[in-house]
Design an enzyme around this catalytic site. Structure first.
Site, mmCIF file in Angstrom:
data_model
loop_
_atom_site.group_PDB
_atom_site.id
_atom_site.type_symbol
_atom_site.label_atom_id
_atom_site.label_comp_id
_atom_site.label_asym_id
_atom_site.label_seq_id
_atom_site.Cartn_x
_atom_site.Cartn_y
_atom_site.Cartn_z
ATOM 1 N N GLY A 194 0.592 -4.892 0.879
ATOM 2 C CA GLY A 194 -0.501 -4.912 -0.099
ATOM 3 C C GLY A 194 -0.140 -5.650 -1.383
ATOM 4 O O GLY A 194 -1.026 -6.160 -2.077
ATOM 5 N N ALA A 201 0.865 -1.177 0.000
ATOM 6 C CA ALA A 201 0.000 0.000 0.000
ATOM 7 C C ALA A 201 0.902 1.227 0.000
ATOM 8 O O ALA A 201 2.082 1.141 0.362
ATOM 9 C CB ALA A 201 -0.868 -0.024 1.257
ATOM 10 N N GLU A 205 4.052 -4.749 7.711
ATOM 11 C CA GLU A 205 3.128 -3.794 8.343
ATOM 12 C C GLU A 205 3.377 -3.530 9.822
ATOM 13 O O GLU A 205 3.330 -2.377 10.261
ATOM 14 C CB GLU A 205 1.672 -4.268 8.166
ATOM 15 C CG GLU A 205 1.109 -4.011 6.782
ATOM 16 C CD GLU A 205 1.341 -5.166 5.820
ATOM 17 O OE1 GLU A 205 2.203 -6.027 6.111
ATOM 18 O OE2 GLU A 205 0.666 -5.214 4.792
ATOM 19 N N GLU A 231 -0.740 -9.156 -0.608
ATOM 20 C CA GLU A 231 -2.200 -9.333 -0.535
ATOM 21 C C GLU A 231 -2.833 -9.349 -1.921
ATOM 22 O O GLU A 231 -3.798 -10.080 -2.166
ATOM 23 C CB GLU A 231 -2.792 -8.217 0.341
ATOM 24 C CG GLU A 231 -2.370 -8.387 1.798
ATOM 25 C CD GLU A 231 -2.587 -7.151 2.655
ATOM 26 O OE1 GLU A 231 -2.130 -6.058 2.251
ATOM 27 O OE2 GLU A 231 -3.208 -7.266 3.723
HETATM 28 N N1 CAA Z 1 4.603 3.227 -0.633
HETATM 29 C C1 CAA Z 1 4.993 4.380 -1.201
HETATM 30 N N2 CAA Z 1 6.161 4.509 -1.858
HETATM 31 C C2 CAA Z 1 6.953 3.427 -1.953
HETATM 32 C C3 CAA Z 1 6.609 2.196 -1.379
HETATM 33 C C4 CAA Z 1 5.358 2.109 -0.700
HETATM 34 N N3 CAA Z 1 4.904 0.958 -0.168
HETATM 35 N N4 CAA Z 1 7.607 1.315 -1.620
HETATM 36 C C5 CAA Z 1 8.531 1.983 -2.323
HETATM 37 N N5 CAA Z 1 8.157 3.255 -2.523
HETATM 38 C C6 CAA Z 1 8.880 4.324 -3.235
HETATM 39 C C7 CAA Z 1 10.011 4.871 -2.390
HETATM 40 O O1 CAA Z 1 9.523 5.829 -1.461
HETATM 41 C C8 CAA Z 1 10.901 5.457 -3.451
HETATM 42 O O2 CAA Z 1 10.385 6.682 -3.866
HETATM 43 P P1 CAA Z 1 11.327 7.992 -3.935
HETATM 44 O O3 CAA Z 1 12.339 7.656 -4.997
HETATM 45 O O4 CAA Z 1 10.386 9.073 -4.325
HETATM 46 O O5 CAA Z 1 11.936 8.135 -2.588
HETATM 47 C C9 CAA Z 1 10.738 4.484 -4.615
HETATM 48 O O6 CAA Z 1 9.523 3.771 -4.367
HETATM 49 C C10 CAA Z 1 11.867 3.462 -4.687
HETATM 50 O O7 CAA Z 1 11.960 2.828 -3.426
HETATM 51 P P2 CAA Z 1 13.334 2.689 -2.603
HETATM 52 O O8 CAA Z 1 14.254 3.784 -2.934
HETATM 53 O O9 CAA Z 1 12.973 2.494 -1.169
HETATM 54 O O10 CAA Z 1 13.889 1.323 -3.253
HETATM 55 P P3 CAA Z 1 14.873 0.279 -2.578
HETATM 56 O O11 CAA Z 1 15.260 -0.670 -3.660
HETATM 57 O O12 CAA Z 1 15.953 0.956 -1.806
HETATM 58 O O13 CAA Z 1 13.974 -0.510 -1.504
HETATM 59 C C11 CAA Z 1 12.014 -1.673 -0.743
HETATM 60 C C12 CAA Z 1 12.933 -1.305 -1.931
HETATM 61 C C13 CAA Z 1 12.777 -2.581 0.233
HETATM 62 C C14 CAA Z 1 10.799 -2.421 -1.307
HETATM 63 C C15 CAA Z 1 11.578 -0.379 -0.020
HETATM 64 O O14 CAA Z 1 11.095 0.535 -0.995
HETATM 65 C C16 CAA Z 1 10.489 -0.585 0.975
HETATM 66 O O15 CAA Z 1 10.766 -1.055 2.078
HETATM 67 N N6 CAA Z 1 9.234 -0.219 0.627
HETATM 68 C C17 CAA Z 1 8.118 -0.315 1.523
HETATM 69 C C18 CAA Z 1 7.634 -1.749 1.667
HETATM 70 C C19 CAA Z 1 6.513 -1.842 2.661
HETATM 71 O O16 CAA Z 1 6.683 -1.558 3.831
HETATM 72 N N7 CAA Z 1 5.331 -2.266 2.195
HETATM 73 C C20 CAA Z 1 4.158 -2.430 3.032
HETATM 74 C C21 CAA Z 1 3.356 -1.189 3.027
HETATM 75 S S1 CAA Z 1 2.091 -1.190 4.250
HETATM 76 C C22 CAA Z 1 0.821 -2.041 3.555
HETATM 77 O O17 CAA Z 1 0.907 -2.588 2.466
HETATM 78 C C23 CAA Z 1 -0.413 -1.988 4.408
HETATM 79 C C24 CAA Z 1 -1.572 -2.771 4.024
HETATM 80 O O18 CAA Z 1 -1.596 -3.976 3.965
HETATM 81 C C25 CAA Z 1 -2.793 -2.053 3.809
#
Ligand code: CAA
Length: 259
Positions: free
Chosen positions: A110, A65, A133, A113
């Site tokens: 997400g 998400a 999460e 999911e």
């Molecule tokens: N939401 C919004 N933006 C995201 C994102 C997310 N889930 N995942 C990645 N991005 C964005 C980053 O912010 C970044 O944007 P900017 O260049 O503008 O900063 C871009 O995508 C590239 O990401 P990274 O620079 O972080 O890439 P990386 O290769 O260094 O890392 C990653 C990759 C490990 C996947 C890391 O991006 C990460 O940890 N992302 C979040 C993963 C996460 O926590 N997902 C769960 C979300 S909560 C959820 O899903 C709740 C639910 O069930 C409802």
């Protein structure tokens, strides 16, 4: 529509691509709205017999998400966002057509999911799956707690969700989260091979099988078996049943019409 989700149709397969690679295909409200719209198109398409869901770019299926959007949400907005996402994912899970996730990188939160809302999942050696999460102060909110527990059992699902530990391809295969682990370069061709193996069969029968499994799993066994019996007997009224059995008796290949 904002083109954050693409739909391409080729030889009976509907390719749905989450297309926001600059954010690793994170599920913003816009992506969810576009996905919902695309799923409506798929549901009414006469051409599409199987759906393949994947993510744009080399790195990510869907990284979850949209955290930046959720960061600013009130509880009421979060409720609306989660409800809309769940309605959309349930629409995918209940599509009459079978669906395959071609997981091509991160499938986190997400993204996991979304993959769990498809019928069959394939992944390559470099995928990373998980539920981050609780590390963000929330829980999986697009039905991950429920669909993962039903898929791999409550105990294994709890371990993944409580620890927020990421799982690599081999472990995902062993846990039964993905059906097949394939080479990076052959992910899409393997997904297509699977789609074509499904497309060879009588579409109404495949659709009924999906429906009976999806509904039956939440029913007491005796009711679920009754549901299967009723679905089976209904299929005896189809032209494709006459064709399928006739072709067997006449030792020829069946040609199905979804009738
Ligand atoms: N939401 C919004 N933006 C995201 C994102 C997310 N889930 N995942 C990645 N991005 C964005 C980053 O912010 C970044 O944007 P900017 O260049 O503008 O900063 C871009 O995508 C590239 O990401 P990274 O620079 O972080 O890439 P990386 O290769 O260094 O890392 C990653 C990759 C490990 C996947 C890391 O991006 C990460 O940890 N992302 C979040 C993963 C996460 O926590 N997902 C769960 C979300 S909560 C959820 O899903 C709740 C639910 O069930 C409802």
């Amino acid at each position: 529509m904002n083109n954050t989700v693409l739909l391409e149709v080729k030889e009976g397969i509907g390719y749905i691509t989450i297309n926001r690679p600059e954010a690793l295909n994170a599920l913003s409200s816009q992506v969810l709205a576009d996905l919902n719209h695309v799923l409506d198109q798929v549901a009414t398409s006469e051409e599409i017999g199987v759906v393949i869901v994947t993510g744009a770019g080399e790195k990510s299926f869907v990284a979850g998400a949209d955290i930046k959007e959720m960061d600013k949400m009130t509880p009421t907005q979060a409720f609306e966002y989660m409800t809309y996402a769940n309605d959309t994912f349930t629409k995918l899970a209940n599509l009459r057509q079978p669906s395959i996730a071609a997981i091509n990188g991160y499938a986190l939160g997400g993204g996991m999911e979304l993959a769990l809302s498809t019928d069959i999942r394939l992944g390559h050696e470099k995928i990373l799956l998980g539920f981050p999460e609780v590390g963000l102060g929330i829980i999986p909110g697009f039905a991950g707690t429920q669909r993962m527990a039903r898929l791999i059992g409550t105990s294994k699902a709890k371990e993944l969700i409580f620890t927020a530990r990421n799982v690599k391809a081999q472990e995902a295969l062993e846990l039964g989260i993905i059906n097949h682990l394939v080479d990076v370069d052959s992910l899409m061709s393997e997904a297509e091979k699977l789609a074509k193996a499904i497309l060879k069969n009588a579409p109404l029968a495949v659709e009924k099988a999906k429906h009976v499994i999806n509904i039956g799993i939440d029913l007491p066994l005796s009711h679920a078996i009754r549901l299967e019996t009723e679905a089976e007997s209904l299929l005896f009224s189809t032209e494709d049943k006459i064709e399928g059995m006739g072709a067997f008796v006449e030792k020829r290949k069946a040609v199905f019409k979804r009738k």
